[in-house]
Write a protein that holds these residues in place. Sequence first.
Motif, mmCIF file in Angstrom:
data_model
loop_
_atom_site.group_PDB
_atom_site.id
_atom_site.type_symbol
_atom_site.label_atom_id
_atom_site.label_comp_id
_atom_site.label_asym_id
_atom_site.label_seq_id
_atom_site.Cartn_x
_atom_site.Cartn_y
_atom_site.Cartn_z
ATOM 1 N N LYS A 146 0.824 -1.206 0.000
ATOM 2 C CA LYS A 146 0.000 0.000 0.000
ATOM 3 C C LYS A 146 0.860 1.260 0.000
ATOM 4 N N SER A 147 2.003 1.207 0.658
ATOM 5 C CA SER A 147 2.882 2.378 0.758
ATOM 6 C C SER A 147 3.639 2.638 -0.534
ATOM 7 N N ASN A 148 3.922 1.564 -1.277
ATOM 8 C CA ASN A 148 4.803 1.706 -2.442
ATOM 9 C C ASN A 148 4.131 1.433 -3.784
ATOM 10 N N HIS A 149 2.942 0.838 -3.781
ATOM 11 C CA HIS A 149 2.200 0.490 -4.999
ATOM 12 C C HIS A 149 2.845 -0.639 -5.806
ATOM 13 N N ASN A 150 4.163 -0.776 -5.763
ATOM 14 C CA ASN A 150 4.863 -1.815 -6.511
ATOM 15 C C ASN A 150 5.702 -2.632 -5.541
ATOM 16 N N LEU A 151 5.564 -3.951 -5.595
ATOM 17 C CA LEU A 151 6.264 -4.812 -4.636
ATOM 18 C C LEU A 151 6.697 -6.099 -5.320
ATOM 19 N N VAL A 152 7.902 -6.543 -4.996
ATOM 20 C CA VAL A 152 8.382 -7.850 -5.449
ATOM 21 C C VAL A 152 8.603 -8.733 -4.237
ATOM 22 N N LEU A 153 7.984 -9.914 -4.247
ATOM 23 C CA LEU A 153 8.215 -10.924 -3.228
ATOM 24 C C LEU A 153 9.312 -11.841 -3.739
ATOM 25 N N THR A 154 10.392 -11.904 -3.011
ATOM 26 C CA THR A 154 11.530 -12.682 -3.461
ATOM 27 C C THR A 154 11.909 -13.697 -2.396
ATOM 28 N N GLY A 155 12.637 -14.729 -2.777
ATOM 29 C CA GLY A 155 13.034 -15.752 -1.817
ATOM 30 C C GLY A 155 13.287 -17.076 -2.494
ATOM 31 N N ALA A 156 13.495 -18.099 -1.684
ATOM 32 C CA ALA A 156 13.791 -19.428 -2.206
ATOM 33 C C ALA A 156 12.568 -20.013 -2.921
ATOM 34 N N PRO A 157 12.798 -20.933 -3.860
ATOM 35 C CA PRO A 157 11.666 -21.582 -4.537
ATOM 36 C C PRO A 157 10.812 -22.363 -3.546
ATOM 37 N N GLY A 158 9.509 -22.403 -3.807
ATOM 38 C CA GLY A 158 8.624 -23.229 -2.996
ATOM 39 C C GLY A 158 8.211 -22.619 -1.673
ATOM 40 N N THR A 159 8.373 -21.318 -1.506
ATOM 41 C CA THR A 159 8.016 -20.676 -0.233
ATOM 42 C C THR A 159 6.613 -20.087 -0.251
ATOM 43 N N GLY A 160 5.861 -20.304 -1.313
ATOM 44 C CA GLY A 160 4.469 -19.854 -1.345
ATOM 45 C C GLY A 160 4.305 -18.377 -1.658
ATOM 46 N N LYS A 161 5.223 -17.813 -2.416
ATOM 47 C CA LYS A 161 5.159 -16.377 -2.729
ATOM 48 C C LYS A 161 3.934 -16.048 -3.572
ATOM 49 N N THR A 162 3.635 -16.895 -4.535
ATOM 50 C CA THR A 162 2.473 -16.639 -5.397
ATOM 51 C C THR A 162 1.180 -16.730 -4.598
ATOM 52 N N HIS A 163 1.078 -17.735 -3.749
ATOM 53 C CA HIS A 163 -0.112 -17.874 -2.899
ATOM 54 C C HIS A 163 -0.247 -16.673 -1.971
ATOM 55 N N LEU A 164 0.863 -16.228 -1.404
ATOM 56 C CA LEU A 164 0.838 -15.062 -0.516
ATOM 57 C C LEU A 164 0.369 -13.824 -1.271
ATOM 58 N N ALA A 165 0.847 -13.650 -2.509
ATOM 59 C CA ALA A 165 0.431 -12.495 -3.321
ATOM 60 C C ALA A 165 -1.077 -12.508 -3.541
ATOM 61 N N LYS A 166 -1.637 -13.674 -3.859
ATOM 62 C CA LYS A 166 -3.083 -13.783 -4.078
ATOM 63 C C LYS A 166 -3.857 -13.550 -2.780
ATOM 64 N N GLN A 167 -3.301 -14.027 -1.663
ATOM 65 C CA GLN A 167 -3.981 -13.845 -0.380
ATOM 66 C C GLN A 167 -4.007 -12.373 0.022
ATOM 67 N N ILE A 168 -2.913 -11.660 -0.234
ATOM 68 C CA ILE A 168 -2.879 -10.223 0.043
ATOM 69 C C ILE A 168 -3.893 -9.498 -0.833
ATOM 70 N N ALA A 169 -3.968 -9.891 -2.097
ATOM 71 C CA ALA A 169 -4.951 -9.290 -3.003
ATOM 72 C C ALA A 169 -6.362 -9.502 -2.474
ATOM 73 N N ALA A 170 -6.639 -10.711 -1.990
ATOM 74 C CA ALA A 170 -7.974 -11.019 -1.464
ATOM 75 C C ALA A 170 -8.303 -10.149 -0.259
ATOM 76 N N THR A 171 -7.349 -9.991 0.640
ATOM 77 C CA THR A 171 -7.570 -9.180 1.845
ATOM 78 C C THR A 171 -7.828 -7.725 1.482
ATOM 79 N N MET A 172 -7.084 -7.199 0.518
ATOM 80 C CA MET A 172 -7.279 -5.809 0.107
ATOM 81 C C MET A 172 -8.618 -5.622 -0.607
ATOM 82 N N ILE A 173 -8.995 -6.570 -1.426
ATOM 83 C CA ILE A 173 -10.227 -6.454 -2.206
ATOM 84 C C ILE A 173 -11.462 -6.527 -1.316
ATOM 85 N N PHE A 174 -11.444 -7.457 -0.352
ATOM 86 C CA PHE A 174 -12.631 -7.664 0.490
ATOM 87 C C PHE A 174 -12.567 -6.901 1.809
ATOM 88 N N GLY A 175 -11.395 -6.331 2.132
ATOM 89 C CA GLY A 175 -11.274 -5.533 3.345
ATOM 90 C C GLY A 175 -11.333 -6.340 4.625
#
Length: 625
Positions: free
Chosen positions: A172-201
């Motif tokens: 929210k502070s930066n508008h653009n964010l990259v989630l980085t880290g080791a493979p298999g850490t659930g970054k894509t799932h986390l991105a979708k979960q954050i989107a869900a929380t922001m969309i539904f409040g």
Amino acid sequence: MSEKKVYVFASRWGDGGFSYWKHCLNNKVVFINNECDSETDFPKIARGVKKGDIIALRDGETMYAVGIANNDAVVKNVLTGKPLFTNKEELIQYGIDSDVDAVYITVYEWYKCTDQDKSVFNLSGLRDRIYLSLNGKYNSTREKIIEIYSREKLEQKMDENELMQSVENLLKSNHNLVLTGAPGTGKTHLAKQIAATMIFGEDISLEDINNDESKKEKFDYQCKFVQFHPSYDYTDFVEGIRPVTKEDNNSGFERKDGVFKEFCKRAIYININYHRLVVDKLKEFCEFLLNETQSKTIEIENVRGIKGAPAPIKTVIYNKESETVKVLVNTESGSNGISPTTLHQIAEWYKLYITQFLELDEKQQNMKTFDNILGITYGGNHTYIYGFIKLFHDKYKDHLEIPSYYHINKNNDTPFIFIIDEINRGDFNKIFGELFYAIDPGYRGEKGKADTQYQNLVKYDDIFINGFYIPENVYIIGTMNDIDRSVESMDFAIRRRFAWQEIAPKDTAAAILKTVKIQKAELILEKFNELIASPECLGKMYQLGASYFLKLNNYIDDDKVNDTESINEAYKKLWNNHLHGLIYEYVRGKKSGDVIYKQIHDKYLELTGVNPIAPDQEKQQEQEY
């Protein structure tokens, strides 16, 4: 766990009033009077509660819930709003004075005790609220509370929530964010979960969204997912020239919006699909009026303002190429009507008409409010605009039911989240082009307009006719793996425009492995990663994400999860089918790759108790090195 502090809060204010345990559950809070009596000093004890302490809620001899403190204890007046109370009527029924202070603690998440849970508690003599010390009088109660706390993984859930909240705030502070880290850490799932929380409040799982058609429709509309790859380019992302078949069945080429530009239009229009539906029906309506006025000698349709005289339609001039319409009507003073107007503009008016004007009380529906809502100043002609829109609505309202997620977004504050998976695998400069400038958070909105490569082909009724910009309510989340060789292609100018958040394996291991069938898998992964992350091995960026160990479920049946032989076989297949090739790629080309490989293999053998590599694989391994 023995160091965890456990507090039990009752749910009555002194001896009067009713129990407020339901209020505590619904508002995720516990509280007591800040004034102490002569026998106890419970307020002082309560003021010592710290974030992360275990909280239990009871009434009399019934235990209702177990939770985890979400903040250090706070003292404030009981009548200061939620999570306490908002009006005196609430206080009266619980026997609470409005001028007193309470010690209160918010609870991150309650586990509501089942009847079976309640039956094992012996709360006899557990007076008021009390801190349960280790090996104290109520140690059995304390142990049961801790057992529930551990079983339901309340601390883990809180840690996961705090990680997500931290990442969400960063986005929210930066508008653009990259989630980085080791493979298999659930970054894509986390991105979708954050989107869900922001969309539904609110906190809502992706599973709950997928099981609810209306929620899924809203989520899919406000969140777009793409994956970059080496052949992905500007024409896919922003705009390009695409082959089309024209009305005369001849082939040709047209400028088409790319996926990101189309998404940005959504964020401005709020509902581009519904907008298109309205435009399509307007086209149909114009064709209908055109045919009627040309084929009949009498005027069959009337437009009129509110309380105005009927004005029969005389002529309809509909330009399909420019998608504009001009309507002439017969009035007492002669021909008058609506000057040439785009169907897109009428569609915008129509959406305001149905979502705001028709919602007013009938007494408030007048031409002044109509003008204010639509933002038009057409003098006397505004009555014909009203009449045209009303006529259209009466004919097509059954075909234009408003989607549940539709609303007018005047403040541009409805979040739209664009997720780019594997963001480093594409050529960022080639894909974004001139938008490289516009994605900067400081240039969001119309002040960051940029002419696109095919700007001269953008139609005049397109919202981006004067240049493309990224709306302020569009957020971009990228994901990437640290060890991908293509990471080096992310230059500093790109990095400067994004915030970066590392997602370590330990951050998401518990959440990912909560459904793994084999016990101790999480512990084995933790110990395995400790070796891989050490300086004498590969380093922390080569750690394994928990998703790899979730694959154990593929190799063991539900009825064999406690069978040692079946567990060993599952670990063996995990290595042979998934980890062996990955580790080999990690060490390939390294000076002491064979030594590192053996070190990792031996550690896996030590932790799992199996030798996963078959003899023929070991011989092949030796030859490769």
